[in-house]
Design a protein around this motif. Sequence first.
Motif, PDB file in Angstrom:
ATOM      1  N   GLN A   1      44.375  60.194   8.768  1.00 26.95           N
ATOM      2  CA  GLN A   1      44.716  60.541  10.145  1.00 26.95           C
ATOM      3  C   GLN A   1      46.113  61.149  10.216  1.00 26.95           C
ATOM      4  OE1 GLN A   1      44.045  57.394  12.897  1.00 26.95           O
ATOM      5  NE2 GLN A   1      45.090  58.384  14.597  1.00 26.95           N
TER       6      GLN A   1
ATOM      7  N   ALA B   1      41.376  61.912  14.764  1.00 29.21           N
ATOM      8  CA  ALA B   1      41.301  60.512  15.172  1.00 29.21           C
ATOM      9  C   ALA B   1      40.275  59.770  14.330  1.00 29.21           C
ATOM     10  CB  ALA B   1      40.945  60.413  16.649  1.00 29.21           C
ATOM     11  N   CYS B   2      40.630  58.556  13.898  1.00 31.32           N
ATOM     12  CA  CYS B   2      39.751  57.781  13.017  1.00 31.32           C
ATOM     13  C   CYS B   2      39.470  56.421  13.640  1.00 31.32           C
ATOM     14  CB  CYS B   2      40.403  57.581  11.654  1.00 31.32           C
ATOM     15  SG  CYS B   2      40.701  59.114  10.758  1.00 31.32           S
ATOM     16  N   GLU B   3      38.281  55.922  13.392  1.00 25.01           N
ATOM     17  CA  GLU B   3      37.874  54.599  13.848  1.00 25.01           C
ATOM     18  C   GLU B   3      37.222  53.882  12.671  1.00 25.01           C
ATOM     19  OE1 GLU B   3      35.060  52.579  17.303  1.00 25.01           O
ATOM     20  OE2 GLU B   3      35.160  54.748  17.047  1.00 25.01           O
TER      21      GLU B   3
ATOM     22  N   SER C   1      36.902  66.310  15.628  1.00 23.22           N
ATOM     23  CA  SER C   1      38.062  65.692  16.277  1.00 23.22           C
ATOM     24  C   SER C   1      38.040  64.186  16.171  1.00 23.22           C
ATOM     25  CB  SER C   1      38.107  66.096  17.760  1.00 23.22           C
ATOM     26  OG  SER C   1      36.927  65.659  18.422  1.00 23.22           O
ATOM     27  N   ASN C   2      36.940  63.629  15.647  1.00 20.10           N
ATOM     28  CA  ASN C   2      36.831  62.180  15.546  1.00 20.10           C
ATOM     29  C   ASN C   2      35.953  61.826  14.356  1.00 20.10           C
ATOM     30  OD1 ASN C   2      35.146  59.535  16.373  1.00 20.10           O
ATOM     31  ND2 ASN C   2      37.204  59.418  17.258  1.00 20.10           N
TER      32      ASN C   2
ATOM     33  N   PRO D   1      41.650  50.077  14.647  1.00 16.29           N
ATOM     34  CA  PRO D   1      42.055  51.487  14.798  1.00 16.29           C
ATOM     35  C   PRO D   1      42.944  51.891  13.646  1.00 16.29           C
ATOM     36  CG  PRO D   1      43.251  50.095  16.342  1.00 16.29           C
ATOM     37  CD  PRO D   1      42.250  49.204  15.713  1.00 16.29           C
TER      38      PRO D   1
END
Length: 472
Positions: free
Chosen positions: A340, A346-348, A384-385, A471
């Motif tokens: 990230q 964005a990372c989860e 984007s994710n 997160p």
Amino acid sequence: MWEMAPPKGSRLFQTLGRRPVLRAGYAVVIGVLVLSVVEAYRIQVSLSGQHEEIYRRYVDEEEHINTLRRNLWQAGNFVRDFFIRSTPEQAQTLRSQLQTLQAEDADVLQHLAQMSPPSPVPPGVVKSLREFWAVLDPVPITMLHASNEEQYDFIQREIVPRRGELYAAMLDLSDADKQRLRDYDRQFAESNGRAAERLLAMLGLGVLLSLVVAAFSLRHAETLEQQADRHYAEVEEAKRELQQLSGRLLEIEEEGRRRLSRELHDEIGQTLALLQIQISNALAALQGQPSGPREQLERARSLAERTVQTIRNISVLLRPALLDDLGLVPALQFQLEDFQRRSGIACEFVEESVADYLPDPVKTCIYRVVQEALHNCEKHSGSSNVRVTVRQRPGSLEAEVADNGCGFQLNAKGMPDQSRGLGLLGIRERVALAGGSLEIDSSPGRGTRIALRLPLEAQPQPAPRVAAEVPA
């Protein structure tokens, strides 16, 4: 020890080759069948023609003999009518009638004599018939004025015996024709039987050759099947050995990465850290000294710091110490944080009940697959994710990497084309070597999802880890 000689069929196959022998066998069988069909047609045409000719001849002879017999009775009836009314006009009519009948008999006898072969009319019958007509020919003149007694006596003495004798001879001729017909039928049946025997012999030969060719074909098919099975077994063995070699190469690669990472971190990294400390000490000792030497030492310390950071980054890329020291989950968290920070995506991260201790091949496989998936996401997807999920179930460990990028088109094997699928191909190979399964789901404009499942052997039950979303 004595070795048994190969069968004659095998020696023939070895000498001439299997395919030429089989082709020749099929050609012979087809030739025999064609000859059988031609022979059957020839027999049918020949026997049908002979049978038709025999019956046509019989009907023709019977018709002409009946004509002779009918003319005999008509001649007697015409003479009787003349005797009932003996007038010159009636005598002229009788003469015309007798000449007509006599001409018909002559034509019949000539036709029978010209038949091929000639009809066997006995010469005595021909002579008696001529005598009969010779007796009747002068009747219109000699018996015109005869008395009734003379006329009756003439009929009983000349006509009745001769007509009866000729009629009996005609019946004998009919009986002889019928006997000849029966003989012809018997000969026809014998010819038909001989022809059927020849045809059956040819068909039997064809069946025998067919069985021989079928036996050779089956044997050849069995040989080909055995060769195919042997080749398949060899290919499978080579594939298994290649997989073992690939797995061993991965192990050697990971071991080399681990050793090199340790060396960089423990040796070079520590040495550079000591160098950085020495530079800091030198800077402290030069307090109050001219700025020239201090600036040079500052640049040297900055360069040492950047070198230490580079060494740490290389060490992490080679083999993160977190993976060996703390386990899979902390290593993945650190990898996502670094991803990230580097990419801005964005990372989860989600993990469920993942044990602290996992077999090294399993956690290495999960880590490398996630690493490659993140690299592809950063390089190709434009997403984007990114969401990374790792969960442990009884007997298996599952991982999933999903993004909302541009996606790509999969082929029939569930893989992208080779121009962009080498990394995914390496992922599939690594998962297969670990005994797991891989699923890739993607389409243009719908993002990409990579899910894998690895089997886990029974391990000491770890303390349960509460499912959490961390997160990155």
